[in-house]
Scaffold this active site. Structure first.
Site, PDB file in Angstrom:
ATOM      1  N   ASP A 184     -14.613  -8.656   2.667  1.00 28.01           N
ATOM      2  CA  ASP A 184     -13.970  -7.826   3.679  1.00 28.01           C
ATOM      3  C   ASP A 184     -14.639  -6.461   3.809  1.00 28.01           C
ATOM      4  O   ASP A 184     -14.434  -5.771   4.812  1.00 28.01           O
ATOM      5  CB  ASP A 184     -12.458  -7.687   3.439  1.00 28.01           C
ATOM      6  CG  ASP A 184     -12.114  -7.072   2.109  1.00 28.01           C
ATOM      7  OD1 ASP A 184     -12.966  -7.087   1.196  1.00 28.01           O
ATOM      8  OD2 ASP A 184     -10.984  -6.589   1.971  1.00 28.01           O
ATOM      9  N   CYS A 206     -19.146  -1.982  -7.142  1.00 25.73           N
ATOM     10  CA  CYS A 206     -19.128  -2.674  -5.851  1.00 25.73           C
ATOM     11  C   CYS A 206     -20.300  -2.219  -4.991  1.00 25.73           C
ATOM     12  O   CYS A 206     -20.533  -1.014  -4.824  1.00 25.73           O
ATOM     13  CB  CYS A 206     -17.815  -2.404  -5.127  1.00 25.73           C
ATOM     14  SG  CYS A 206     -17.732  -3.172  -3.491  1.00 25.73           S
ATOM     15  N   SER A 239       0.844  -1.195   0.000  1.00 23.59           N
ATOM     16  CA  SER A 239       0.000   0.000   0.000  1.00 23.59           C
ATOM     17  C   SER A 239       0.878   1.244   0.000  1.00 23.59           C
ATOM     18  O   SER A 239       1.638   1.476   0.941  1.00 23.59           O
ATOM     19  CB  SER A 239      -0.915   0.001   1.227  1.00 23.59           C
ATOM     20  OG  SER A 239      -1.798  -1.099   1.191  1.00 23.59           O
TER      21      SER A 239
END
Length: 399
Positions: A277, A330, A125
């Site tokens: 998640d 999403c 990240s």
């Protein structure tokens, strides 16, 4: 009979993390385990998870280790995971391991050697240059993490570990797509993924750091032009390469724009299994790894309900010319507005992107199809000799 190719996202340290990123969506999962201040997967749970998962799959067995921060488990934990994969693996199976991490602990060469030796794909990240990254990605003392992350990337690349970069598109880089893209490529990593930042606030609105759909649309269009100009390719950008695959006639490679959610699920530190998640919530809990067999999960009504809601009720979206490209996006970005059946928060951004990119993607697809046809023709056996010998090569026609 071959099983549905499920993928597990494993959270061995749960929501625990050595950073305190101000935009983290997973830190509040502590509320699921109020009596457990420190979350660590036991050896018993690890072994049971690996055993059942290896038994479920026939050939390729993908393990995805995430968090929180999975490296808090320590290197020995992952060595045990690999040993259990070897123990329970069957002839003909191939294991793949991926690790999504903030990389702060990965500047140790011992980690790098292990990740290289066992072919881990490491997703790091990193949001951009120091002033961009450190605006949000700080440790618990408030200190930026950029220098430590870059040092870890350098160590990993020195040991020939395969590294990807995941960048959050956030207020500090949303107006700097070119600078961000060129900076990330300068680190020697050419597989990039960009995730838009938008999180719900408690009052029904959005957190102040959430980016606007229009700004995100401009970001995607400028970034796409950089990516497209360098083909064949300087970098793989997940959203763009996925869109190209769909234009070429292949199924959607990822769930974000696919027709259904999944097929994957989350295994928390104690073995609890959740649908996604983004939805580690009691209403989407499938059970626990100690009690549930993997092959039972696709048969569960809860699993089928979760997958189907990706496009359920999207009547307005279904009339859009780009629906087959995004399928409503999403559900996270719809649910956070209060209604899973309404267009996604990023609808305007996706429309801008598809309108801007589609002709270019079609042109790329035609060129790639032509190239593949030419390659297939090149490897075909030559025709028999015209002399009638029936042989592919004959003395009469040899130069």
């Amino acid at each position: 009979m071959p099983q549905e190719p499920l993928t597990v996202l494993i959270k061995p340290a749960g929501p625990d993390c050595n950073l305190a990123c101000s935009y983290c969506f997973y830190s509040d999962r502590n509320a699921l385990y109020p009596d457990t201040p420190r979350h660590r997967m036991s050896d018993e749970t690890l072994r049971e998870l690996v055993r059942k998962y290896m038994n479920y799959h026939d050939r390729v067995v993908p393990f995805a280790w995430q968090g929180g921060e999975p490296t808090l488990m320590g290197l020995d934990f992952f060595k045990r995971a690999v040993s259990y994969q070897r123990l329970y693996g069957r002839s003909g199976q191939t294991v793949s391991n991926s690790l999504q991490t903030n990389a702060v602990l990965l500047d140790d060469p011992a980690w790098a050697r292990f990740l290289h030796d066992y072919h881990f794909l490491v997703g790091v990240s990193l949001d951009g240059p120091a002033e961009v990254h450190d605006a949000f990605r700080v440790d618990h003392a408030g200190k930026g993490s950029h220098s430590r992350v870059v040092a870890a990337i350098e160590t990993l690349l020195e040991h020939e570990v395969e590294v990807n970069i995941l960048s959050m598109v956030q207020p500090e880089n949303i107006h700097r797509p070119t600078e961000t893209y060129e900076y990330l490529l300068s680190l020697g990593v050419d597989f990039l993924q960009f995730i838009p930042l938008a999180e719900p606030a408690g009052d029904g609105g959005l957190m102040d750091f959430s980016i606007s759909p229009r700004d995100y649309g401009h970001f995607l269009c400028e970034l796409f032009d950089l990516w497209a100009a360098a083909k064949p390719r300087e970098a793989y950008v997940r959203m763009f390469d996925d869109a190209l695959a769909v234009v070429m006639g292949y199924p959607h490679p990822t769930c974000m724009f696919g027709e259904h959610c999944g097929p994957y699920f989350v295994v928390e530190h104690n073995g609890d299994i959740y649908a996604c998640d983004f939805f580690v919530e009691e209403q989407w809990k499938y059970g626990n790894i100690h009690d549930v067999q993997f092959h039972h999960i696709p048969r569960m009504e809860l699993y089928k309900t979760f997958r189907a809601r990706k496009t359920k009720g999207l009547d307005e979206c279904a009339r859009c010319q780009w629906f087959s490209m995004c399928h409503g996006g999403c559900p996270k970005y719809r649910v956070m507005l209060g209604d899973a059946a309404q267009p996604t928060y990023f609808c305007e951004a996706y429309r801008m992107f598809f309108e801007h990119s589609y002709d270019t993607l079609q042109s790329m697809a035609r060129k790639l199809h032509a190239r593949r046809q030419a390659e297939e023709q090149a490897v075909k056996p030559k025709d028999p000799c015209p002399c009638g010998s029936g042989r592919r090569y004959c003395d009469c026609c040899m130069p």
